[in-house]
Scaffold this motif. Structure first.
Motif, PDB file in Angstrom:
ATOM      1  N   LYS A 264      30.122  53.090   8.122  1.00  0.00           N
ATOM      2  CA  LYS A 264      29.707  54.296   7.244  1.00  0.00           C
ATOM      3  C   LYS A 264      30.254  54.346   5.756  1.00  0.00           C
ATOM      4  O   LYS A 264      31.132  55.244   6.571  1.00  0.00           O
ATOM      5  CB  LYS A 264      28.280  55.059   8.690  1.00  0.00           C
ATOM      6  N   ASN A 265      29.818  54.358   4.983  1.00  0.00           N
ATOM      7  CA  ASN A 265      30.751  54.801   3.518  1.00  0.00           C
ATOM      8  C   ASN A 265      31.605  53.523   4.173  1.00  0.00           C
ATOM      9  O   ASN A 265      32.112  52.890   4.031  1.00  0.00           O
ATOM     10  CB  ASN A 265      30.429  56.557   3.779  1.00  0.00           C
ATOM     11  N   ASN A 266      32.890  55.185   3.913  1.00  0.00           N
ATOM     12  CA  ASN A 266      33.873  54.879   3.635  1.00  0.00           C
ATOM     13  C   ASN A 266      34.862  55.523   5.264  1.00  0.00           C
ATOM     14  O   ASN A 266      36.016  54.622   5.182  1.00  0.00           O
ATOM     15  CB  ASN A 266      34.651  55.855   2.521  1.00  0.00           C
ATOM     16  N   TRP A 267      33.712  55.507   6.520  1.00  0.00           N
ATOM     17  CA  TRP A 267      33.990  55.184   8.247  1.00  0.00           C
ATOM     18  C   TRP A 267      34.200  54.129   8.389  1.00  0.00           C
ATOM     19  O   TRP A 267      33.401  53.715   8.467  1.00  0.00           O
ATOM     20  CB  TRP A 267      33.669  56.706   8.312  1.00  0.00           C
ATOM     21  N   LEU A 268      35.621  54.565   9.163  1.00  0.00           N
ATOM     22  CA  LEU A 268      35.172  53.292  10.421  1.00  0.00           C
ATOM     23  C   LEU A 268      35.652  53.430  12.106  1.00  0.00           C
ATOM     24  O   LEU A 268      36.426  54.191  12.533  1.00  0.00           O
ATOM     25  CB  LEU A 268      35.974  51.932  10.208  1.00  0.00           C
ATOM     26  N   LEU A 269      34.738  52.700  12.669  1.00  0.00           N
ATOM     27  CA  LEU A 269      35.059  54.054  13.926  1.00  0.00           C
ATOM     28  C   LEU A 269      34.749  52.170  14.937  1.00  0.00           C
ATOM     29  O   LEU A 269      33.179  51.214  14.994  1.00  0.00           O
ATOM     30  CB  LEU A 269      33.325  54.742  15.040  1.00  0.00           C
ATOM     31  N   GLY A 270      36.046  51.875  15.783  1.00  0.00           N
ATOM     32  CA  GLY A 270      35.901  51.281  16.640  1.00  0.00           C
ATOM     33  C   GLY A 270      36.047  51.220  18.487  1.00  0.00           C
ATOM     34  O   GLY A 270      36.621  52.511  18.606  1.00  0.00           O
ATOM     35  N   LEU A 271      35.210  50.174  19.122  1.00  0.00           N
ATOM     36  CA  LEU A 271      36.050  50.777  20.589  1.00  0.00           C
ATOM     37  C   LEU A 271      35.888  49.357  21.121  1.00  0.00           C
ATOM     38  O   LEU A 271      35.340  48.269  20.462  1.00  0.00           O
ATOM     39  CB  LEU A 271      34.592  51.410  20.627  1.00  0.00           C
ATOM     40  N   GLN A 272      37.363  49.342  22.440  1.00  0.00           N
ATOM     41  CA  GLN A 272      37.686  48.400  22.438  1.00  0.00           C
ATOM     42  C   GLN A 272      38.000  48.482  24.475  1.00  0.00           C
ATOM     43  O   GLN A 272      37.950  48.643  24.546  1.00  0.00           O
ATOM     44  CB  GLN A 272      38.731  47.296  22.285  1.00  0.00           C
ATOM     45  N   TYR A 273      37.122  47.513  24.859  1.00  0.00           N
ATOM     46  CA  TYR A 273      37.090  47.327  26.134  1.00  0.00           C
ATOM     47  C   TYR A 273      37.419  46.052  26.599  1.00  0.00           C
ATOM     48  O   TYR A 273      37.120  45.426  26.852  1.00  0.00           O
ATOM     49  CB  TYR A 273      35.940  48.101  26.936  1.00  0.00           C
ATOM     50  N   ALA A 274      38.561  46.063  27.908  1.00  0.00           N
ATOM     51  CA  ALA A 274      38.731  44.490  28.473  1.00  0.00           C
ATOM     52  C   ALA A 274      39.598  44.420  29.788  1.00  0.00           C
ATOM     53  O   ALA A 274      39.552  45.967  30.504  1.00  0.00           O
ATOM     54  CB  ALA A 274      40.421  44.364  28.246  1.00  0.00           C
ATOM     55  N   LEU A 275      38.906  44.126  30.715  1.00  0.00           N
ATOM     56  CA  LEU A 275      38.918  43.248  31.636  1.00  0.00           C
ATOM     57  C   LEU A 275      39.342  42.370  32.534  1.00  0.00           C
ATOM     58  O   LEU A 275      38.994  41.679  32.102  1.00  0.00           O
ATOM     59  CB  LEU A 275      37.288  44.433  32.489  1.00  0.00           C
ATOM     60  N   GLN A 276      40.506  42.708  33.723  1.00  0.00           N
ATOM     61  CA  GLN A 276      40.647  41.374  34.235  1.00  0.00           C
ATOM     62  C   GLN A 276      40.634  41.276  35.779  1.00  0.00           C
ATOM     63  O   GLN A 276      40.006  42.399  36.192  1.00  0.00           O
ATOM     64  CB  GLN A 276      43.263  41.434  33.988  1.00  0.00           C
ATOM     65  N   PHE A 277      40.373  39.713  36.234  1.00  0.00           N
ATOM     66  CA  PHE A 277      40.208  39.442  37.506  1.00  0.00           C
ATOM     67  C   PHE A 277      41.172  38.532  37.984  1.00  0.00           C
ATOM     68  O   PHE A 277      41.399  37.318  36.890  1.00  0.00           O
ATOM     69  CB  PHE A 277      38.627  39.244  37.470  1.00  0.00           C
ATOM     70  N   PRO A 278      41.777  38.652  38.708  1.00  0.00           N
ATOM     71  CA  PRO A 278      43.104  38.040  39.574  1.00  0.00           C
ATOM     72  C   PRO A 278      42.387  36.967  39.771  1.00  0.00           C
ATOM     73  O   PRO A 278      41.224  36.427  40.124  1.00  0.00           O
ATOM     74  CB  PRO A 278      43.989  38.000  40.505  1.00  0.00           C
ATOM     75  N   HIS A 279      43.427  35.085  39.531  1.00  0.00           N
ATOM     76  CA  HIS A 279      42.027  34.102  39.869  1.00  0.00           C
ATOM     77  C   HIS A 279      43.247  33.806  41.476  1.00  0.00           C
ATOM     78  O   HIS A 279      44.005  34.445  41.769  1.00  0.00           O
ATOM     79  CB  HIS A 279      43.109  32.954  38.980  1.00  0.00           C
ATOM     80  N   ASN A 280      41.778  33.399  42.594  1.00  0.00           N
ATOM     81  CA  ASN A 280      42.024  33.580  43.932  1.00  0.00           C
ATOM     82  C   ASN A 280      43.544  32.221  44.249  1.00  0.00           C
ATOM     83  O   ASN A 280      44.368  32.840  45.650  1.00  0.00           O
ATOM     84  CB  ASN A 280      41.118  32.485  44.941  1.00  0.00           C
ATOM     85  N   TYR A 281      44.087  31.477  43.497  1.00  0.00           N
ATOM     86  CA  TYR A 281      45.357  30.696  43.316  1.00  0.00           C
ATOM     87  C   TYR A 281      46.807  31.282  43.264  1.00  0.00           C
ATOM     88  O   TYR A 281      47.898  31.368  44.176  1.00  0.00           O
ATOM     89  CB  TYR A 281      45.314  29.320  42.102  1.00  0.00           C
ATOM     90  N   GLN A 282      46.765  32.725  42.830  1.00  0.00           N
ATOM     91  CA  GLN A 282      47.510  33.667  43.589  1.00  0.00           C
ATOM     92  C   GLN A 282      48.251  34.543  44.324  1.00  0.00           C
ATOM     93  O   GLN A 282      48.882  34.178  45.073  1.00  0.00           O
ATOM     94  CB  GLN A 282      46.993  35.298  42.126  1.00  0.00           C
ATOM     95  N   LYS A 283      46.291  34.303  45.481  1.00  0.00           N
ATOM     96  CA  LYS A 283      47.306  34.581  46.690  1.00  0.00           C
ATOM     97  C   LYS A 283      47.819  33.926  47.422  1.00  0.00           C
ATOM     98  O   LYS A 283      48.604  34.314  48.633  1.00  0.00           O
ATOM     99  CB  LYS A 283      45.881  34.786  47.217  1.00  0.00           C
ATOM    100  N   GLU A 284      47.636  32.644  47.063  1.00  0.00           N
ATOM    101  CA  GLU A 284      48.580  31.066  48.011  1.00  0.00           C
ATOM    102  C   GLU A 284      49.699  31.188  47.476  1.00  0.00           C
ATOM    103  O   GLU A 284      50.227  30.967  48.078  1.00  0.00           O
ATOM    104  CB  GLU A 284      47.949  30.384  47.526  1.00  0.00           C
ATOM    105  N   LEU A 285      50.596  32.069  46.186  1.00  0.00           N
ATOM    106  CA  LEU A 285      52.322  31.962  46.607  1.00  0.00           C
ATOM    107  C   LEU A 285      52.520  33.369  46.629  1.00  0.00           C
ATOM    108  O   LEU A 285      51.851  33.885  47.574  1.00  0.00           O
ATOM    109  CB  LEU A 285      52.065  32.345  44.690  1.00  0.00           C
TER     110      LEU A 285
END
Length: 451
Positions: A264-285
């Motif tokens: 807006k005009n000379n302004w910038l407002l940014g937002l980021q959101y990240a979320l991770q989920f493990p794969h079930n294979y990791q339980k086997e290790l």
């Protein structure tokens, strides 16, 4: 070195037949496909020196190299491309001479060469691209060793002599203000290496770090990962840019991320959101062989506010990594691009952390001259608090200064970059913890000629 010279000469010879035309008609023969090809590349000289604290050993080096890429003229929508890149050491300190106090050797300077062979300073060539591309009305599909579109986690990160390089399939579709990327990558040549690896070999190549209980992690060669699937959707609305990403890292985890940028005009407002989920294979290790623990769900919220009048860009950013788990992504695939991420300071590996970043850029009236200054402070788990601290780092602050100058006229394509970095721990100054990691000054002077 012999192989790098052969690649360079081969591509240059092919490129000498390329002609430049404003409008090239559809080729009528195989010869015209090659005669009307395109050639581009760069020559790069990279000087780097790291000055460590007090009596800890300092290092310097100067790397010289280049790359040349060749692309055939499009025929029925198809084109073929190839790119070779090489590096060698011009002059240097002994990067393998250990520091007397810690017993460790150079880190950052070695990254200009081959981190998998610390004695290799000459045989540093790589076939970086070799692909078949099909262009259609609303996009393209590429297969082979290819240049990817930048994403917030998987990217080329071309800040050394060799960037991250990938092999796989990339599909991009563009419709008016909408863009969709779909891909599957199954091989990678990480930054600062010369070999190509499948994902099971590559993940863990750089640094396995620690598990949340303090055990040394040992997951390289244990993940059985076949590759990574990428999804990226982008659109531009009236005053808003939206980007949604999802990365499926086979046998390891899913990572989703959404980003809004409001202008807006000379302004910038940014937002980021990240979320991770493990794969079930990791339980086997076994516990120490897991890349991510089953109970970990890394979550990150990052925001940015900037004011961008003529010649200036002033901004502040804040990132919160929550205590639901560490945010984890292989260092062998790129560098995270949260709003607070700057060179030598990334979020990956941390949880329950807060990061503040201030940034300022000034575009001088002198054409091509730009100055940028960044300050960041990382607050969170300290050394020994492994639950949210994969690489066992201390809280710290860091200052980056960069001066960039791009010449014009007869010297168009010639760029100079001077980068200064100072980083200091807030709590712990033990030599084993700071050597080549913090409490250092670093200067890089990079000359690029792009053609």
């Amino acid at each position: 070195m012999k192989n790098s010279i052969l690649i360079f000469l081969l591509l240059t010879t092919i490129g000498m037949s390329a002609q430049v035309h404003d409008e090239i008609p559809e080729p009528g023969s195989l010869k015209e496909i090659f005669t009307n090809s395109e050639v581009e590349g760069h020559i790069r000289n990279f000087f780097m020196t790291t000055v460590n604290e007090d009596e800890l050993k300092d290092y310097y080096t100067n790397a010289l190299g280049g790359a040349i890429a060749f692309k055939t003229q499009e025929f029925k929508g198809f084109e073929v491309g190839v790119k070779g890149i090489f590096t060698y050491k011009a002059f240097s300190a002994d990067l393998n001479e250990p520091d007397i106090t810690t017993g460790n050797i150079s880190k950052w300077e070695h990254e200009l060469y081959d981190i998998n062979d610390l004695d290799n300073f000459n045989d540093l060539d790589r076939l970086e691209e070799l692909y078949l591309k099909y262009n259609f009305k609303s996009g393209f599909a590429t297969y082979g060793k290819l240049a990817i579109e930048e994403t917030p986690l998987v990217n080329e990160s071309d800040g050394r002599m060799k960037p991250f390089a990938f092999n796989g399939l990339w599909l991009q579709i563009n419709r008016k203000k909408h863009s969709l990327n779909l891909s599957w990558l199954n091989r990678v040549s990480p930054r600062s290496t010369v070999e190509w690896y499948d994902f099971n070999e590559a993940i863990g190549l750089v640094n396995n770090g620690f598990q949340p209980n303090g055990e040394v992690a040992d997951y390289r060669g244990k993940t059985e990962s076949k590759g990574i699937g990428l999804f990226q959707y982008e659109t531009q609305l009236k005053d808003t840019d939206l980007r949604a990403n999802h990365w499926y890292l086979h046998n390891i985890h899913h990572t989703s991320m959404v980003e809004f940028d409001v202008h807006k005009n000379n302004w910038l407002l940014g937002l980021q959101y990240a979320l991770q989920f493990p794969h079930n294979y990791q339980k086997e290790l076994a516990y120490e062989e897991r890349f991510i623990q089953p109970q970990e769900n890394g979550q990150v919220l990052s925001g940015k506010l900037s004011y961008n009048p003529e010649h200036w860009q002033l901004g502040i950013a804040f990132t919160r990594a929550f205590n639901s788990g560490r945010f984890l992504f292989p260092k062998e695939l790129g560098r995270d691009h949260f709003y607070t991420s700057i060179p030598r300071s990334r979020l990956e590996g941390l949880g329950d952390a807060k990061i503040f970043t201030l940034m300022g850029n000034y575009d001088f009236n002198v054409k091509g001259l730009k100055l940028s200054i960044e300050f960041t402070e990382v607050l969170g788990p300290s050394i020994g608090e492994y639950e949210f601290n994969k690489y066992n780092i201390d809280e710290y602050y860091q200052i980056n200064g960069r001066l960039h100058y791009a010449l014009g006229g007869f010297f168009e394509g010639l760029h100079f970059d001077l980068l200064y970095i100072y980083k200091e721990n807030l709590n712990n100054s033990d030599p084993q913890n700071i050597f080549n990691a913090s409490n250092f000054h670093q200067i890089s002077f990079v000359t690029n000629y792009l053609f």
